[in-house]
Design a protein around this motif. Sequence first.
Motif, PDB file in Angstrom:
ATOM      1  N   UNK A 190       0.835  -1.208   0.000  1.00 38.36           N
ATOM      2  CA  UNK A 190       0.000   0.000   0.000  1.00 38.36           C
ATOM      3  C   UNK A 190       0.866   1.255   0.000  1.00 38.36           C
ATOM      4  N   UNK A 191       1.867   1.282   0.871  1.00 37.64           N
ATOM      5  CA  UNK A 191       2.742   2.462   0.959  1.00 37.64           C
ATOM      6  C   UNK A 191       3.466   2.670  -0.375  1.00 37.64           C
ATOM      7  N   UNK A 192       3.903   1.568  -0.995  1.00 40.07           N
ATOM      8  CA  UNK A 192       4.544   1.686  -2.292  1.00 40.07           C
ATOM      9  C   UNK A 192       3.624   2.256  -3.355  1.00 40.07           C
ATOM     10  N   UNK A 193       2.361   1.867  -3.306  1.00 36.87           N
ATOM     11  CA  UNK A 193       1.391   2.335  -4.299  1.00 36.87           C
ATOM     12  C   UNK A 193       0.995   3.793  -4.120  1.00 36.87           C
ATOM     13  N   UNK A 194       0.921   4.242  -2.857  1.00 35.13           N
ATOM     14  CA  UNK A 194       0.419   5.613  -2.642  1.00 35.13           C
ATOM     15  C   UNK A 194       1.521   6.650  -2.493  1.00 35.13           C
ATOM     16  N   UNK A 195       2.770   6.208  -2.353  1.00 36.01           N
ATOM     17  CA  UNK A 195       3.867   7.158  -2.171  1.00 36.01           C
ATOM     18  C   UNK A 195       4.135   7.921  -3.461  1.00 36.01           C
ATOM     19  N   UNK A 196       4.399   9.195  -3.333  1.00 32.46           N
ATOM     20  CA  UNK A 196       4.726  10.034  -4.490  1.00 32.46           C
ATOM     21  C   UNK A 196       6.075   9.621  -5.035  1.00 32.46           C
TER      22      UNK A 196
END
Length: 198
Positions: A190-196
């Motif tokens: 999730x963090x990988x997908x939403x990180x800029x």
Amino acid sequence: MIVDRYSKRQQQIIEAAINLIASDGIQKLSIRNLTRNIGITEPALYRHFDSKQDLLIEILNYFEETGKVINDEICTIYERPLECIEKFLLLKLENLSRNPALASVIFSEEIFRYDGRLSKKVQDIMRKNRDFIEKLVITGQETGEVRSDIPGDQISMIILGTIRLLVKRWRLSDFSFNLEDEGRRLKDTIIGLISEGK
């Protein structure tokens, strides 16, 4: 963790009700079954809760208040929005992993829809979690940590929906896998997908 506002007997009743729902389903929760399980009389239970519905409301209040404690802790300790989102995911799943009976209750929300008071309480809990995550996401977008090409409300729905699906799968598998381990892997995705910039 049981919220401090409950008496020792109320805590015992709430915990016994949660465990009874987890083992036998909410349909089998009755005042008679509960008092038999705890070893008290029905009048003794009614001194603490006026009805089965009031007891279910208190179970939902308990879930809501423990969630608020987690959210407050996150806001106190961590500053960066993305880090707060990570901790939210980990702490929510850790809390449910340690309290599988609670997961059985709160993720049986379809049963509550037939009672307006209970349904409203479940909706309030879901809205508060959504608002909490959405605020973190929007703050993260403003600081450049979270990607801004997807609306914040949709990112928060993706985060919360993913947690719900994972916990449902865990519960339906009779808690057959390690929720925290799966949660850490999911958190990284999730963090990988939403990180800029990822």
